[in-house]
Design an enzyme around this catalytic site. Structure first.
Site, PDB file in Angstrom:
ATOM      1  N   ASP A   1       1.196   2.904 -11.621  1.00  0.00           N
ATOM      2  CA  ASP A   1       0.721   4.139 -11.423  1.00  0.00           C
ATOM      3  C   ASP A   1       1.253   5.345 -11.753  1.00  0.00           C
ATOM      4  O   ASP A   1       2.148   5.980 -11.209  1.00  0.00           O
ATOM      5  CB  ASP A   1       0.177   4.574  -9.746  1.00  0.00           C
ATOM      6  CG  ASP A   1      -0.750   5.250  -9.781  1.00  0.00           C
ATOM      7  OD1 ASP A   1      -1.105   6.290  -9.762  1.00  0.00           O
ATOM      8  OD2 ASP A   1      -1.272   5.303  -8.367  1.00  0.00           O
TER       9      ASP A   1
ATOM     10  N   TYR B   1       0.539   3.726  -2.998  1.00  0.00           N
ATOM     11  CA  TYR B   1      -0.284   4.729  -2.843  1.00  0.00           C
ATOM     12  C   TYR B   1      -1.432   4.279  -1.892  1.00  0.00           C
ATOM     13  O   TYR B   1      -1.363   2.911  -1.338  1.00  0.00           O
ATOM     14  CB  TYR B   1      -1.875   5.092  -4.224  1.00  0.00           C
ATOM     15  CG  TYR B   1      -2.921   5.789  -3.842  1.00  0.00           C
ATOM     16  CD1 TYR B   1      -3.040   6.649  -3.383  1.00  0.00           C
ATOM     17  CD2 TYR B   1      -4.302   4.960  -3.744  1.00  0.00           C
ATOM     18  CE1 TYR B   1      -4.445   7.329  -3.118  1.00  0.00           C
ATOM     19  CE2 TYR B   1      -5.313   5.574  -3.763  1.00  0.00           C
ATOM     20  CZ  TYR B   1      -5.618   6.756  -3.465  1.00  0.00           C
ATOM     21  OH  TYR B   1      -6.870   7.425  -2.850  1.00  0.00           O
TER      22      TYR B   1
HETATM   23  C1  LIG Z   1      -5.438   9.718  -6.100  1.00  0.00           C
HETATM   24  C2  LIG Z   1      -5.176   8.298  -6.495  1.00  0.00           C
HETATM   25  C3  LIG Z   1      -5.255   7.347  -5.885  1.00  0.00           C
HETATM   26  C4  LIG Z   1      -6.629   6.801  -6.519  1.00  0.00           C
HETATM   27  O1  LIG Z   1      -7.170   8.264  -6.949  1.00  0.00           O
HETATM   28  P1  LIG Z   1      -9.391   7.808  -6.923  1.00  0.00           P
HETATM   29  O2  LIG Z   1      -9.668   8.149  -8.068  1.00  0.00           O
HETATM   30  O3  LIG Z   1      -9.568   8.204  -5.551  1.00  0.00           O
HETATM   31  O4  LIG Z   1      -9.950   6.810  -6.289  1.00  0.00           O
HETATM   32  C5  LIG Z   1      -4.754   6.353  -6.769  1.00  0.00           C
HETATM   33  N1  LIG Z   1      -3.056   7.119  -6.872  1.00  0.00           N
HETATM   34  C6  LIG Z   1      -2.299   8.227  -6.715  1.00  0.00           C
HETATM   35  C7  LIG Z   1      -1.107   7.907  -7.545  1.00  0.00           C
HETATM   36  C8  LIG Z   1      -3.129   8.915  -6.391  1.00  0.00           C
HETATM   37  O5  LIG Z   1      -2.821  10.210  -5.975  1.00  0.00           O
END
Ligand SMILES: *Cc1c(COP(=O)(O)O)cnc(C)c1O
Length: 393
Positions: free
Chosen positions: A183, A111
Protein backbone atom coordinates in the site's frame (compact mmCIF):
# COMPACT_ATOMS: atom_id res chain seq x y z
CA UNK A 1 3.92 11.13 -23.05
CA UNK A 2 7.53 10.20 -22.44
CA UNK A 3 7.95 9.09 -18.84
CA UNK A 4 11.60 10.15 -18.99
CA UNK A 5 10.54 13.82 -18.88
CA UNK A 6 10.99 15.60 -15.55
CA UNK A 7 8.11 14.97 -13.24
CA UNK A 8 6.44 18.40 -13.47
CA UNK A 9 6.58 18.26 -17.27
CA UNK A 10 5.18 14.77 -17.23
CA UNK A 11 2.31 15.78 -14.95
CA UNK A 12 1.35 18.68 -17.21
CA UNK A 13 1.25 16.57 -20.37
CA UNK A 14 0.34 12.99 -19.45
CA UNK A 15 -2.97 11.47 -20.54
CA UNK A 16 -3.83 14.18 -23.07
CA UNK A 17 -3.45 12.39 -26.40
CA UNK A 18 -7.16 11.93 -26.89
CA UNK A 19 -7.83 15.57 -25.99
CA UNK A 20 -5.32 16.92 -28.48
CA UNK A 21 -6.96 14.95 -31.27
CA UNK A 22 -10.20 16.74 -30.49
CA UNK A 23 -8.62 20.19 -30.15
CA UNK A 24 -9.26 20.65 -26.43
CA UNK A 25 -6.87 20.79 -23.48
CA UNK A 26 -8.51 18.18 -21.28
CA UNK A 27 -9.71 14.77 -22.46
CA UNK A 28 -13.53 14.89 -22.61
CA UNK A 29 -15.53 12.64 -20.31
CA UNK A 30 -16.79 9.53 -22.13
CA UNK A 31 -19.77 8.02 -20.36
CA UNK A 32 -20.79 4.66 -21.77
CA UNK A 33 -22.25 1.31 -20.86
CA UNK A 34 -23.01 0.16 -24.41
CA UNK A 35 -20.30 0.40 -27.06
CA UNK A 36 -21.44 0.29 -30.72
CA UNK A 37 -19.51 -1.57 -33.44
CA UNK A 38 -19.50 -0.91 -37.17
CA UNK A 39 -19.71 -4.62 -38.12
CA UNK A 40 -19.78 -8.20 -36.86
CA UNK A 41 -16.16 -8.84 -37.85
CA UNK A 42 -14.86 -5.93 -35.76
CA UNK A 43 -17.02 -6.93 -32.82
CA UNK A 44 -15.57 -10.45 -32.69
CA UNK A 45 -12.03 -9.21 -33.28
CA UNK A 46 -12.22 -7.04 -30.17
CA UNK A 47 -14.03 -9.68 -28.17
CA UNK A 48 -11.34 -12.25 -29.01
CA UNK A 49 -8.57 -9.82 -28.12
CA UNK A 50 -7.21 -9.69 -31.68
CA UNK A 51 -7.33 -5.90 -31.62
CA UNK A 52 -7.48 -3.43 -28.72
CA UNK A 53 -10.70 -1.92 -27.43
CA UNK A 54 -13.52 -2.59 -25.03
CA UNK A 55 -16.82 -4.25 -25.82
CA UNK A 56 -18.71 -3.03 -22.75
CA UNK A 57 -18.52 -0.02 -20.44
CA UNK A 58 -17.59 -2.09 -17.41
CA UNK A 59 -14.21 -2.78 -19.00
CA UNK A 60 -13.22 0.86 -18.68
CA UNK A 61 -13.42 4.17 -20.47
CA UNK A 62 -11.16 6.53 -22.37
CA UNK A 63 -10.81 8.41 -19.09
CA UNK A 64 -9.87 5.39 -16.97
CA UNK A 65 -7.41 4.33 -19.65
CA UNK A 66 -5.72 7.74 -19.75
CA UNK A 67 -5.47 8.07 -16.00
CA UNK A 68 -4.18 4.54 -15.50
CA UNK A 69 -1.56 4.89 -18.24
CA UNK A 70 -0.29 8.06 -16.55
CA UNK A 71 -0.11 6.59 -13.05
CA UNK A 72 1.56 3.40 -14.29
CA UNK A 73 4.31 5.51 -15.87
CA UNK A 74 4.66 7.67 -12.75
CA UNK A 75 5.18 4.65 -10.51
CA UNK A 76 7.46 2.89 -12.99
CA UNK A 77 5.02 0.01 -13.62
CA UNK A 78 3.79 -1.47 -16.91
CA UNK A 79 0.07 -1.50 -16.11
CA UNK A 80 -2.38 0.20 -13.79
CA UNK A 81 -5.98 -0.68 -12.99
CA UNK A 82 -8.47 1.68 -11.43
CA UNK A 83 -10.99 0.77 -8.75
CA UNK A 84 -13.81 2.86 -7.27
CA UNK A 85 -12.01 3.29 -3.91
CA UNK A 86 -8.60 2.67 -2.45
CA UNK A 87 -10.09 -0.07 -0.31
CA UNK A 88 -11.60 -1.84 -3.32
CA UNK A 89 -8.17 -1.73 -5.01
CA UNK A 90 -6.79 -3.47 -1.91
CA UNK A 91 -9.55 -6.08 -1.59
CA UNK A 92 -9.47 -6.84 -5.32
CA UNK A 93 -5.72 -7.41 -5.14
CA UNK A 94 -6.01 -9.64 -2.09
CA UNK A 95 -8.79 -11.56 -3.83
CA UNK A 96 -6.48 -12.05 -6.83
CA UNK A 97 -3.67 -13.52 -4.73
CA UNK A 98 -5.21 -15.36 -1.77
CA UNK A 99 -6.70 -18.84 -1.91
CA UNK A 100 -8.13 -21.19 0.71
CA UNK A 101 -5.50 -22.71 2.99
CA UNK A 102 -2.95 -19.93 2.47
CA UNK A 103 -0.94 -18.18 5.14
CA UNK A 104 -0.28 -14.48 4.57
CA UNK A 105 1.96 -11.91 6.27
CA UNK A 106 0.46 -8.46 6.88
CA UNK A 107 2.21 -5.50 8.46
CA UNK A 108 0.67 -4.52 11.82
CA UNK A 109 0.28 -0.82 10.95
CA UNK A 110 -1.81 -1.65 7.89
CA UNK A 111 -4.74 0.61 6.97
CA UNK A 112 -7.52 -0.23 9.44
CA UNK A 113 -10.11 -1.34 6.87
CA UNK A 114 -7.64 -3.71 5.21
CA UNK A 115 -7.46 -5.49 8.57
CA UNK A 116 -11.24 -5.36 8.79
CA UNK A 117 -11.57 -7.02 5.37
CA UNK A 118 -9.09 -9.72 6.36
CA UNK A 119 -11.00 -10.42 9.57
CA UNK A 120 -14.05 -11.26 7.47
CA UNK A 121 -12.48 -13.00 4.51
CA UNK A 122 -10.08 -15.21 6.42
CA UNK A 123 -12.97 -16.93 8.15
CA UNK A 124 -14.69 -17.60 4.81
CA UNK A 125 -11.56 -18.80 3.06
CA UNK A 126 -9.69 -20.54 5.84
CA UNK A 127 -6.70 -18.23 5.41
CA UNK A 128 -4.29 -17.63 8.26
CA UNK A 129 -2.97 -14.13 8.84
CA UNK A 130 0.16 -13.21 10.77
CA UNK A 131 0.58 -9.52 11.54
CA UNK A 132 4.24 -8.58 11.69
CA UNK A 133 6.14 -5.79 13.42
CA UNK A 134 6.56 -2.84 11.00
CA UNK A 135 10.11 -2.36 12.24
CA UNK A 136 11.05 -5.87 11.19
CA UNK A 137 13.32 -6.02 8.16
CA UNK A 138 14.91 -9.22 6.90
CA UNK A 139 13.94 -10.96 10.18
CA UNK A 140 10.59 -11.50 8.49
CA UNK A 141 12.13 -14.66 7.04
CA UNK A 142 11.46 -16.46 10.35
CA UNK A 143 7.71 -15.94 9.86
CA UNK A 144 7.55 -17.54 6.42
CA UNK A 145 5.84 -20.94 6.22
CA UNK A 146 5.58 -23.40 3.32
CA UNK A 147 2.07 -22.08 2.54
CA UNK A 148 2.87 -18.36 2.88
CA UNK A 149 1.49 -16.87 -0.33
CA UNK A 150 2.12 -13.14 0.03
CA UNK A 151 3.67 -10.36 2.07
CA UNK A 152 1.57 -7.23 2.36
CA UNK A 153 3.37 -4.04 3.34
CA UNK A 154 2.47 -0.42 3.85
CA UNK A 155 5.14 2.19 4.36
CA UNK A 156 5.08 4.56 6.11
CA UNK A 157 2.21 2.65 7.72
CA UNK A 158 -1.14 4.04 8.77
CA UNK A 159 -1.56 6.20 11.87
CA UNK A 160 1.95 5.73 13.32
CA UNK A 161 3.98 6.06 10.10
CA UNK A 162 6.76 3.55 10.78
CA UNK A 163 8.98 3.18 7.69
CA UNK A 164 9.57 -0.40 6.63
CA UNK A 165 12.78 -1.72 5.16
CA UNK A 166 11.07 -2.63 1.89
CA UNK A 167 14.27 -3.66 0.02
CA UNK A 168 15.20 -6.08 2.85
CA UNK A 169 11.70 -7.55 3.01
CA UNK A 170 11.49 -7.85 -0.79
CA UNK A 171 14.83 -9.62 -0.92
CA UNK A 172 13.63 -12.27 1.52
CA UNK A 173 10.32 -12.57 -0.35
CA UNK A 174 12.13 -13.07 -3.69
CA UNK A 175 14.26 -15.84 -2.27
CA UNK A 176 11.04 -17.67 -1.30
CA UNK A 177 9.18 -16.77 -4.48
CA UNK A 178 6.53 -14.82 -2.58
CA UNK A 179 5.00 -11.67 -4.13
CA UNK A 180 5.20 -8.40 -2.18
CA UNK A 181 2.16 -6.14 -2.25
CA UNK A 182 2.56 -2.60 -0.98
CA UNK A 183 0.00 0.00 0.00
CA UNK A 184 1.93 2.95 -1.38
CA UNK A 185 -0.66 5.64 -0.62
CA UNK A 186 1.61 7.83 1.55
CA UNK A 187 3.98 8.37 -1.37
CA UNK A 188 1.13 9.56 -3.67
CA UNK A 189 2.69 7.99 -6.77
CA UNK A 190 5.58 10.47 -6.64
CA UNK A 191 7.70 9.89 -3.57
CA UNK A 192 8.63 6.21 -3.62
CA UNK A 193 9.49 3.94 -6.56
CA UNK A 194 7.95 0.61 -5.58
CA UNK A 195 9.36 -1.52 -8.40
CA UNK A 196 12.98 -0.44 -8.04
CA UNK A 197 12.68 -1.38 -4.33
CA UNK A 198 11.49 -4.91 -5.09
CA UNK A 199 7.72 -4.51 -4.72
CA UNK A 200 5.55 -6.57 -7.10
CA UNK A 201 2.19 -4.80 -6.75
CA UNK A 202 1.70 -1.20 -5.67
CA UNK A 203 -1.65 0.15 -4.50
CA UNK A 204 -2.46 3.84 -4.14
CA UNK A 205 -5.62 5.42 -2.76
CA UNK A 206 -6.01 8.29 -5.23
CA UNK A 207 -8.69 9.64 -2.90
CA UNK A 208 -5.85 11.27 -0.98
CA UNK A 209 -3.39 13.62 -2.69
CA UNK A 210 -4.13 12.70 -6.31
CA UNK A 211 -7.79 13.72 -6.30
CA UNK A 212 -6.69 16.20 -3.66
CA UNK A 213 -9.94 18.07 -3.01
CA UNK A 214 -11.87 15.83 -0.56
CA UNK A 215 -14.72 15.33 -3.00
CA UNK A 216 -14.27 11.90 -4.60
CA UNK A 217 -12.80 8.43 -4.06
CA UNK A 218 -10.61 6.29 -6.31
CA UNK A 219 -8.00 3.53 -6.06
CA UNK A 220 -5.23 2.27 -8.34
CA UNK A 221 -3.37 -1.04 -8.62
CA UNK A 222 -0.03 -0.89 -10.45
CA UNK A 223 2.07 -3.85 -11.57
CA UNK A 224 4.64 -5.08 -14.07
CA UNK A 225 3.83 -7.44 -16.96
CA UNK A 226 4.23 -10.54 -14.77
CA UNK A 227 1.09 -9.93 -12.68
CA UNK A 228 -1.07 -8.18 -15.27
CA UNK A 229 -3.25 -11.18 -16.05
CA UNK A 230 -3.88 -12.09 -12.42
CA UNK A 231 -5.10 -8.61 -11.54
CA UNK A 232 -7.03 -8.14 -14.78
CA UNK A 233 -8.90 -11.39 -14.09
CA UNK A 234 -9.83 -10.29 -10.55
CA UNK A 235 -10.98 -6.84 -11.73
CA UNK A 236 -13.07 -8.30 -14.50
CA UNK A 237 -14.62 -11.21 -12.59
CA UNK A 238 -15.52 -9.02 -9.61
CA UNK A 239 -17.08 -6.39 -11.89
CA UNK A 240 -14.87 -3.62 -10.52
CA UNK A 241 -15.83 -0.47 -12.41
CA UNK A 242 -14.80 3.16 -11.90
CA UNK A 243 -16.72 6.15 -13.18
CA UNK A 244 -15.13 8.19 -15.99
CA UNK A 245 -15.95 11.39 -14.07
CA UNK A 246 -13.78 10.26 -11.16
CA UNK A 247 -10.97 9.29 -13.54
CA UNK A 248 -11.25 12.71 -15.21
CA UNK A 249 -10.87 14.39 -11.82
CA UNK A 250 -7.95 12.14 -10.88
CA UNK A 251 -6.13 13.09 -14.08
CA UNK A 252 -6.86 16.74 -13.30
CA UNK A 253 -5.48 16.22 -9.79
CA UNK A 254 -2.19 14.96 -11.25
CA UNK A 255 -1.59 18.34 -12.93
CA UNK A 256 -1.02 20.08 -9.60
CA UNK A 257 0.07 17.10 -7.50
CA UNK A 258 3.78 17.94 -7.35
CA UNK A 259 3.32 21.62 -6.47
CA UNK A 260 0.66 20.91 -3.87
CA UNK A 261 2.84 18.24 -2.28
CA UNK A 262 5.89 20.45 -2.20
CA UNK A 263 4.04 23.26 -0.45
CA UNK A 264 2.10 21.00 1.90
CA UNK A 265 5.20 19.04 2.93
CA UNK A 266 7.07 22.26 3.69
CA UNK A 267 4.19 23.50 5.84
CA UNK A 268 3.79 20.10 7.51
CA UNK A 269 7.43 20.14 8.59
CA UNK A 270 6.94 23.58 10.17
CA UNK A 271 3.78 22.51 11.98
CA UNK A 272 5.34 19.21 13.09
CA UNK A 273 8.39 21.05 14.36
CA UNK A 274 6.22 23.34 16.49
CA UNK A 275 4.21 20.40 17.81
CA UNK A 276 7.35 18.46 18.73
CA UNK A 277 8.36 21.33 21.06
CA UNK A 278 5.21 21.11 23.17
CA UNK A 279 5.76 19.34 26.47
CA UNK A 280 2.50 17.34 26.13
CA UNK A 281 3.75 15.75 22.89
CA UNK A 282 5.60 12.56 23.76
CA UNK A 283 6.55 11.53 20.27
CA UNK A 284 6.49 12.86 16.72
CA UNK A 285 5.69 10.28 14.05
CA UNK A 286 6.66 11.92 10.77
CA UNK A 287 9.64 10.20 9.12
CA UNK A 288 10.45 13.30 7.05
CA UNK A 289 11.32 15.11 10.29
CA UNK A 290 14.81 14.49 11.75
CA UNK A 291 13.36 14.02 15.27
CA UNK A 292 11.14 11.16 14.14
CA UNK A 293 11.75 7.43 14.14
CA UNK A 294 12.31 6.12 10.62
CA UNK A 295 14.02 9.28 9.35
CA UNK A 296 17.13 7.46 8.10
CA UNK A 297 15.22 4.81 6.17
CA UNK A 298 12.92 7.49 4.76
CA UNK A 299 15.95 9.48 3.59
CA UNK A 300 17.45 6.40 1.98
CA UNK A 301 14.32 5.27 0.09
CA UNK A 302 11.97 8.23 -0.43
CA UNK A 303 12.18 11.20 -2.78
CA UNK A 304 10.17 13.55 -0.60
CA UNK A 305 7.40 13.93 1.94
CA UNK A 306 3.68 14.40 1.97
CA UNK A 307 1.91 16.29 4.74
CA UNK A 308 0.27 13.66 6.94
CA UNK A 309 1.83 12.68 10.29
CA UNK A 310 0.93 11.91 13.89
CA UNK A 311 1.89 12.80 17.42
CA UNK A 312 1.60 10.73 20.56
CA UNK A 313 -0.06 12.89 23.17
CA UNK A 314 0.53 12.46 26.89
CA UNK A 315 -1.96 10.24 28.72
CA UNK A 316 -5.33 12.04 28.69
CA UNK A 317 -9.08 11.41 28.56
CA UNK A 318 -11.42 12.05 25.63
CA UNK A 319 -12.91 15.22 27.15
CA UNK A 320 -9.49 16.78 27.62
CA UNK A 321 -8.39 15.84 24.10
CA UNK A 322 -11.66 17.40 22.95
CA UNK A 323 -10.62 20.71 24.50
CA UNK A 324 -7.60 20.74 22.21
CA UNK A 325 -9.22 19.47 19.02
CA UNK A 326 -12.76 20.88 19.18
CA UNK A 327 -11.41 24.39 19.59
CA UNK A 328 -9.30 24.34 16.44
CA UNK A 329 -10.51 26.67 13.73
CA UNK A 330 -8.60 25.48 10.65
CA UNK A 331 -8.18 21.76 11.37
CA UNK A 332 -11.41 19.91 10.59
CA UNK A 333 -12.09 16.74 12.58
CA UNK A 334 -12.53 14.05 9.95
CA UNK A 335 -11.26 10.95 8.18
CA UNK A 336 -9.00 10.81 5.13
CA UNK A 337 -6.25 13.23 4.10
CA UNK A 338 -4.53 14.63 1.01
CA UNK A 339 -7.01 17.42 0.33
CA UNK A 340 -6.22 21.15 0.23
CA UNK A 341 -7.56 21.67 3.76
CA UNK A 342 -6.06 20.72 7.12
CA UNK A 343 -7.49 17.87 9.18
CA UNK A 344 -7.02 16.34 12.60
CA UNK A 345 -8.03 12.90 13.87
CA UNK A 346 -7.66 11.37 17.36
CA UNK A 347 -7.07 7.60 17.37
CA UNK A 348 -6.91 4.76 19.89
CA UNK A 349 -4.80 1.95 18.49
CA UNK A 350 -4.07 -0.27 21.45
CA UNK A 351 -7.31 -2.27 21.15
CA UNK A 352 -6.43 -3.91 17.83
CA UNK A 353 -2.72 -3.47 17.12
CA UNK A 354 -0.33 -6.22 18.17
CA UNK A 355 2.83 -4.11 18.16
CA UNK A 356 1.52 -0.93 19.77
CA UNK A 357 1.30 -0.65 23.53
CA UNK A 358 1.03 3.12 24.08
CA UNK A 359 -2.21 4.15 25.79
CA UNK A 360 -2.07 7.88 25.03
CA UNK A 361 -4.11 9.28 22.13
CA UNK A 362 -2.40 9.20 18.75
CA UNK A 363 -3.42 12.36 16.95
CA UNK A 364 -3.04 12.46 13.20
CA UNK A 365 -2.62 15.78 11.43
CA UNK A 366 -3.02 16.51 7.76
CA UNK A 367 -1.60 19.86 6.73
CA UNK A 368 -3.33 21.56 3.83
CA UNK A 369 -2.57 24.60 1.73
CA UNK A 370 -3.30 27.17 4.44
CA UNK A 371 -0.48 29.42 5.62
CA UNK A 372 1.52 27.37 8.16
CA UNK A 373 1.79 30.37 10.52
CA UNK A 374 -2.00 30.52 10.79
CA UNK A 375 -2.07 26.79 11.47
CA UNK A 376 0.53 27.13 14.23
CA UNK A 377 -1.40 30.06 15.78
CA UNK A 378 -4.49 27.90 15.69
CA UNK A 379 -2.71 25.03 17.45
CA UNK A 380 -1.26 27.42 19.99
CA UNK A 381 -4.71 28.61 21.07
CA UNK A 382 -5.93 25.00 21.10
CA UNK A 383 -3.12 23.96 23.45
CA UNK A 384 -3.84 26.99 25.66
CA UNK A 385 -7.44 25.82 26.13
CA UNK A 386 -6.24 22.26 26.71
CA UNK A 387 -3.84 23.41 29.45
CA UNK A 388 -6.42 25.68 31.04
CA UNK A 389 -8.87 22.80 31.19
CA UNK A 390 -6.32 20.49 32.82
CA UNK A 391 -5.36 23.14 35.39
CA UNK A 392 -8.99 23.63 36.40
CA UNK A 393 -9.85 19.95 36.59
C1 LIG B 1 -7.40 6.04 2.76
C2 LIG B 1 -6.53 4.89 2.63
C3 LIG B 1 -6.94 3.74 1.96
C4 LIG B 1 -8.34 3.56 1.44
O1 LIG B 1 -8.65 4.46 0.43
P1 LIG B 1 -10.17 4.86 0.08
O2 LIG B 1 -10.04 5.50 -1.23
O3 LIG B 1 -10.62 5.78 1.18
O4 LIG B 1 -10.96 3.60 0.06
C5 LIG B 1 -6.05 2.71 1.84
N1 LIG B 1 -4.80 2.77 2.34
C6 LIG B 1 -4.37 3.87 2.99
C7 LIG B 1 -2.98 3.90 3.51
C8 LIG B 1 -5.21 4.95 3.15
O5 LIG B 1 -4.77 6.01 3.83
Amino acid sequence: MNKKANVNTFLAHCGRKNAKEQGVVNPPIHRASTILFPCVKDFFKIQNGQCPGVIYGRQGSMNSHEFSTAIAALEGGDHAFVAPTGLSAITTTLFAFVKAGDHILIVDNVYYYTRDFLNHITKHLNVEVTYYDPLMGSDIEALIRPNTSLIYTESPGSATFEVQDIPAISKVAKSHNIPVIMDNTWSTGLLFEPFTHGVDISIVSATKYILGHSDALLGVIICKDNYKEKIETAISSLGVYTSPDDCYNALRGLRTLAVRLERQAESALKVADWLSEQKEVKRLMFPAHPKSQGHDLWKRDFKGACSVFSILLEESDDDTVGELIDNLQYFGLGLSWGGYESLVLPMKLKSYRQFWSETGHVIRFHVGLEDPNDLIDDLEQGFKKYRLYINHK
